[in-house]
Design an enzyme around this catalytic site. Structure first.
Site, PDB file in Angstrom:
ATOM      1  N   GLU A  44       0.864  -1.172   0.000  1.00  0.00           N
ATOM      2  CA  GLU A  44       0.000   0.000   0.000  1.00  0.00           C
ATOM      3  C   GLU A  44       0.914   1.239   0.000  1.00  0.00           C
ATOM      4  O   GLU A  44       1.810   1.325   0.845  1.00  0.00           O
ATOM      5  CB  GLU A  44      -0.889   0.009   1.239  1.00  0.00           C
ATOM      6  CG  GLU A  44      -1.834  -1.180   1.320  1.00  0.00           C
ATOM      7  CD  GLU A  44      -2.571  -1.226   2.648  1.00  0.00           C
ATOM      8  OE1 GLU A  44      -3.420  -0.345   2.892  1.00  0.00           O
ATOM      9  OE2 GLU A  44      -2.279  -2.141   3.441  1.00  0.00           O
ATOM     10  N   ARG A  88       5.299 -13.200   9.320  1.00  0.00           N
ATOM     11  CA  ARG A  88       5.916 -11.897   9.083  1.00  0.00           C
ATOM     12  C   ARG A  88       7.233 -11.812   9.855  1.00  0.00           C
ATOM     13  O   ARG A  88       7.480 -12.583  10.793  1.00  0.00           O
ATOM     14  CB  ARG A  88       4.978 -10.771   9.507  1.00  0.00           C
ATOM     15  CG  ARG A  88       4.717 -10.716  10.992  1.00  0.00           C
ATOM     16  CD  ARG A  88       3.714  -9.613  11.341  1.00  0.00           C
ATOM     17  NE  ARG A  88       4.239  -8.310  10.971  1.00  0.00           N
ATOM     18  CZ  ARG A  88       3.504  -7.205  10.975  1.00  0.00           C
ATOM     19  NH1 ARG A  88       2.230  -7.254  11.290  1.00  0.00           N
ATOM     20  NH2 ARG A  88       4.048  -6.044  10.651  1.00  0.00           N
ATOM     21  N   LYS A 129       4.072   0.993  10.612  1.00  0.00           N
ATOM     22  CA  LYS A 129       4.245   2.194   9.792  1.00  0.00           C
ATOM     23  C   LYS A 129       3.617   3.414  10.464  1.00  0.00           C
ATOM     24  O   LYS A 129       4.139   4.523  10.350  1.00  0.00           O
ATOM     25  CB  LYS A 129       3.641   1.970   8.398  1.00  0.00           C
ATOM     26  CG  LYS A 129       4.510   1.160   7.474  1.00  0.00           C
ATOM     27  CD  LYS A 129       4.081   1.280   6.020  1.00  0.00           C
ATOM     28  CE  LYS A 129       2.806   0.542   5.726  1.00  0.00           C
ATOM     29  NZ  LYS A 129       2.487   0.523   4.283  1.00  0.00           N
TER      30      LYS A 129
END
Length: 562
Positions: free
Chosen positions: A41, A265, A275
């Site tokens: 994204e 992850r 983020k």
């Protein structure tokens, strides 16, 4: 055996990870191609966790002769920016990968809208007038089923009309949403009539003001994979509960059946990957920006002096797991040491100097000594470094009252200057506060190049810089941004900011051998006995700035062992 399987079978070495096994099973089952994608994204800069995903997606495609797309899942215009798009492309290329094509979820907005209309016609989607809060409250809990919306049973005709009016901008933000009609009692809460579209009167970085309704990630993602005919849609483990919804949309639309697979992850010690929280550090000025060398972003690693080879080595060593775990940051530092040891040119620099006057060396004399550029690379050659009567050595390389087995300089003690002479400390000069400010030594003129005048052995070897020729430079000593090992385990009543390392950046004036004055931005060196350093972009004609990439040894591991 297919061509793809022949190529994969030719790869020797490590055993297959579970995703490679899945790919090989699909090939054995008749799959003629491998198509992956990396779908960030564009709402922030990529970090080391994304680097692992990049290496995995592009690496699988490369290994099996397939293709990997770079696709931006740009479904939220409020948080996205072309700045992030550009930085992501730069990061992927820096890591050494090239995409088969660049795509955007926004490329597919017309098709996604048409498919939403199709689901409405099939009675599988409806327009809901409830607010976000009402929808949240009516969703239920893990043990309590949700409540159906009072607007759930609108006719297809009414829903089609309302959805078109949503698209045409007749309603305000949050006034209506489009939801999939699945099951409000489903044990997987993500299937309790999830939102497909919301109204956002915001300009999109690619489509401008064409749209005021935007698809939700869970709706757009799988259909984008299907449009691109992705064979293996690889996501991190938190998306495993999303997979049934991913499959539901594809099944109901009867489109190309991309399939999602999940892997663990990347979690690193002393590192935070959120983020949102990283953006907070940037906006507050806690760090110098997204590329502050203390940050876990790929651009920060690049600025700090990490190489793409070292990051790919790290991703390979971490491997692909099915369960979440925390990787020691020391492994990433080990990888960059391993890589830079082979490629970084050696130079001498003193970061905490004591002046040494060699009293029996001629005052005006200057000579040069030959120094090896890289002992790991015979082709790197040698360089000449000036030597004179006054030099700088590291303060740590002198001790007035040394313990046993101390092999560096001390009063009456002898040490070898790297590539130069043996010197003996004869006198210690201190200031009014008792701090050592100068050492007066004598040298053995016959000891240049490793010899001594009488064959005596001297164990200690230290580095140095000629004081007359030294180039002063700003040297930034970066360390870990956080002091807590597991930043996913924040104590109650505290925030991540409570664990910021106050010593994550120390700035000193270093004195460097003159050849470093010609170094260019991004050049990486090993400062002998100190660590690996690179030239920062803040360097100017008036003076160089160097960043410490990593120390020569893991000092944190030593401290933890005490």
């Amino acid at each position: 055996m297919s061509d793809l399987h022949e190529e994969s079978a030719s790869v020797e070495g490590k055993s297959l990870n579970f995703l490679e096994e899945i790919v090989e099973e699909s090939i054995a089952g008749g799959e003629k191609r491998v198509q992956t994608r990396f779908p960030p994204e564009p709402n922030g800069y990529l970090h080391i966790g994304h680097a692992k995903s990049i290496c995995l997606n592009f690496g699988l495609a490369r290994k099996y002769g397939g293709k990997c797309n770079l696709r931006f899942d740009d479904t939220n215009p409020v948080k996205e920016d072309v700045e992030y798009v550009d930085s992501i492309q730069q990061d992927v290329r820096w890591l050494g990968f090239e995409w088969a094509g660049v795509h955007y979820a926004s490329d597919y907005f017309d098709q996604l809208y048409a498919w939403a209309v199709e689901l409405i016609r099939k009675g599988l989607a409806y327009v809901d007038d409830q607010s976000q809060e009402e929808i949240r409250q009516s969703r239920g809990t893990v043990t309590v089923p949700g409540k159906e919306s009072p607007w759930r049973n609108r006719s297809a005709e009414e829903n089609l009309d309302l959805f078109e009016r949503m698209k045409n901008g007749e309603f305000g933000d949050g006034e209506k949403v489009l939801r999939a009609k699945i099951d409000m009692a489903h044990p997987n809460m993500l299937l309790r009539d999830p939102i497909m579209y919301r109204i956002l009167h915001a300009e999109h970085h690619r489509t401008g003001n064409k749209w005021c309704i935007y698809p939700m990630y869970d709706y757009a993602h799988g259909q984008s994979d299907s449009i691109e005919k992705v064979t293996h849609s690889i996501c991190t483990l938190e998306f495993d509960v999303h997979r049934p919804l991913y499959d539901w949309f594809i099944e109901k639309l009867d489109i190309y059946p991309s399939h999602q697979y999940e892997f663990a992850r990347l979690n690193l010690t002393y590192t935070m990957m959120s983020k949102r929280k990283l953006l907070q550090l940037v906006q507050q000025g806690t760090v110098m920006g997204w590329d502050d060398p203390r940050m876990p972003t790929i651009c920060a690693l690049r600025r700090r002096g990490y190489t793409p080879e070292s990051v790919r080595m790290f991703a390979d060593k971490v491997g692909v797991a099915k369960r979440d775990n925390v990787i020691d940051l020391g492994l990433l530092e080990f990888c960059v040491r391993e890589d830079l040891n082979k490629r970084a040119r050696r130079r001498m620099a003193v970061l905490d100097p004591i002046r040494v006057v060699i009293t029996n060396y001629p005052e005006e004399k200057t000579e040069t000594v030959d120094c090896i550029n890289n002992p790991e690379d015979e082709t790197a050659g040698k360089r000449e470094v000036p030597f004179g009567r006054e030099i700088y050595i590291e303060r740590d390389d002198f001790m007035e009252n040394p313990p046993k087995k101390y092999y560096r300089l001390s009063p009456g003690g002898e040490v070898r200057l790297r590539y130069a002479y043996l010197i003996r400390c004869d006198e210690v000069i201190k200031d009014a506060d008792g701090k050592v400010v100068e050492l007066r030594c004598t040298y053995d003129p016959m000891s240049k190049g490793g010899r001594s005048s009488d064959g005596r052995k001297v164990k200690g070897v230290i580095h140095w810089v000629s004081a007359r020729h030294a180039v002063p430079a700003e040297v930034r000593l970066f360390d870990r941004l956080f002091v807590k090992e597991d930043m996913n385990d924040i104590e109650e009543g505290k925030t991540f900011e409570d664990y910021l390392n106050p010593d994550s950046l120390k700035t000193v004036t270093g004195y460097l051998e003159p050849s470093l004055n010609e170094a260019a931005e991004g050049d990486t060196f090993q400062f002998e006995r100190l660590g690996y350093f690179c030239v920062d972009r803040d360097s100017t004609a008036a003076g160089k700035v160097f960043n410490r990439t990593v120390t020569l040894k893991d000092s944190w591991a030593k401290m933890a062992a005490k």
